[in-house]
Design a protein around this motif. Structure first.
Motif, short mmCIF file in Angstrom:
data_model
loop_
_atom_site.label_atom_id
_atom_site.label_comp_id
_atom_site.label_asym_id
_atom_site.label_seq_id
_atom_site.Cartn_x
_atom_site.Cartn_y
_atom_site.Cartn_z
N UNK A 71 2.38 44.81 58.36
CA UNK A 71 3.23 45.78 57.68
C UNK A 71 4.34 46.13 58.67
N UNK A 72 5.55 45.67 58.42
CA UNK A 72 6.68 45.96 59.31
C UNK A 72 7.48 47.11 58.71
N UNK A 73 7.41 48.27 59.33
CA UNK A 73 8.17 49.42 58.84
C UNK A 73 9.63 49.25 59.23
N UNK A 74 10.57 49.57 58.31
CA UNK A 74 11.99 49.38 58.62
C UNK A 74 12.47 50.25 59.76
N UNK A 75 11.78 51.37 59.99
CA UNK A 75 12.08 52.24 61.12
C UNK A 75 10.80 52.95 61.53
N UNK A 76 10.76 53.42 62.77
CA UNK A 76 9.57 54.09 63.27
C UNK A 76 9.32 55.37 62.50
N UNK A 82 2.51 55.96 59.23
CA UNK A 82 2.17 54.59 59.60
C UNK A 82 0.77 54.22 59.10
N UNK A 83 -0.18 55.14 59.21
CA UNK A 83 -1.52 54.89 58.70
C UNK A 83 -1.50 54.72 57.18
N UNK A 84 -0.74 55.56 56.51
CA UNK A 84 -0.69 55.48 55.04
C UNK A 84 -0.09 54.17 54.57
N UNK A 85 0.88 53.64 55.30
CA UNK A 85 1.44 52.33 54.95
C UNK A 85 0.37 51.26 55.01
N UNK A 86 -0.54 51.37 55.97
CA UNK A 86 -1.65 50.43 56.06
C UNK A 86 -2.68 50.65 54.97
N UNK A 87 -2.98 51.92 54.68
CA UNK A 87 -3.96 52.22 53.63
C UNK A 87 -3.54 51.65 52.28
N UNK A 88 -2.24 51.62 52.04
CA UNK A 88 -1.74 51.16 50.74
C UNK A 88 -2.11 49.70 50.45
N UNK A 178 -13.51 57.26 49.13
CA UNK A 178 -13.33 58.71 49.24
C UNK A 178 -11.86 59.11 49.21
N UNK A 179 -10.96 58.16 49.45
CA UNK A 179 -9.53 58.48 49.46
C UNK A 179 -9.06 58.98 48.10
#
Length: 285
Positions: A71-76, A82-88, A178-179
């Motif tokens: 998962x490459x985020x366009x900006x920090x 950052x965790x939520x991007x992975x959870x998705x 549980x999410x």
């Protein structure tokens, strides 16, 4: 080698932010050596140069790539975002987090998954942790000291968790289901997004403690560059925000109301303790 009876796919969220490649390699090796065979890596790039990171992974960790998703985020972004991007994109039965500068004992996944398979009513497993103090010398990491972080942890109570976080973020493995009830990580916090998540989790679900030190929390007190650990000022501001947030929930009544009072009480107690220590450190005239 995987032990008999292991089951359940674990999604491992790895946040990386452009720290030295040696740190990320250590984290990835500790995943590769896990005795539990069923895992996937969700690598969230939260600030590293994309081309450099991909070239490094292909060069040093090609064997992990079939089990890794980028998962490459366009900006920090913040820690929680950052965790939520992975959870998705997680697909596992269980979720855990391993930041790019920490590591695990090879039995971490196996022990936590087995604990949850035995305690079917529990939603999360927590293991004990060790703090590993280290420093950079001539481009190499040198071990200074290794000490127990929570060697007395046998069970987790809301009372103890209201005082402060009792375990590190990578010492927790939880059921992904549980999410749906508690939601994702708080993306607005500068720090302690794991503690705030834990409060919501343990207000609603039971947990089981694995009484083994299987998570290694690496700290570099002398580091001042990007390899340094998180800033204590960020922790203090986030701690106060979380406690005020729960204090505002007093109108809701029930268990959360009592918990809000407990968080507020321990917040003031912690601040009085800090003020007392600061006064003792002041030089006498």
């Amino acid at each position: 080698m995987a032990s008999a009876g292991s089951s359940g796919v674990v999604s491992i969220l790895v946040r990386t932010m452009g720290r030295r490649e040696m740190l990320l390699s250590r984290a990835l090796r500790s995943i590769a050596f896990q005795t539990h065979p069923n895992w996937q890596i969700i690598l969230v790039n939260n600030g590293a140069a994309r081309e450099e990171l991909e070239a490094f992974l292909e060069r040093e960790h090609a064997s992990l790539l079939p089990r890794m998703r980028y998962i490459h985020l366009p900006q920090a972004l913040g820690r929680g975002a950052a965790l939520n991007a992975g959870l998705d994109v997680c697909e596992g039965d269980f979720v855990t987090v391993l930041d790019d500068d920490d590591s695990w004992h090879e039995r971490y996944l196996e022990a936590c998954v087995q604990a949850l398979n035995l305690e079917t009513g529990a939603a999360a497993a927590i293991c004990r942790s060790r703090i590993v103090l280290e420093e950079w010398r001539d481009g190499e990491l040198k071990l200074l000291e290794s000490v127990s972080f929570n060697s007395r942890l046998r069970r987790l109570s809301l009372h103890s968790l209201a005082r402060c976080n009792k375990f590190t973020i990578h010492a927790l493995l939880y059921r992904r289901s549980i999410l749906e009830e508690i939601g994702n990580y708080n993306s607005s916090l500068e720090a302690l997004e794991d503690w705030e998540f834990n409060l919501r989790l343990f207000l609603r679900f039971r947990s089981v403690v694995v009484q083994e030190e299987l998570a290694y929390y690496h700290k570099r007190p002398s580091a001042s560059d990007i390899t340094a650990n998180s800033d204590m000022g960020e922790h203090t501001r986030s701690d106060r925000w979380i406690r005020r947030h729960y204090l505002r929930s007093l109108r809701s009544g029930g268990r959360e109301r009592l918990f809000g009072l407990l968080l507020a009480y321990f917040g003031w107690q912690n601040r009085l303790t800090q003020w007392g220590r600061a006064l003792l450190r002041k030089p006498r005239l």
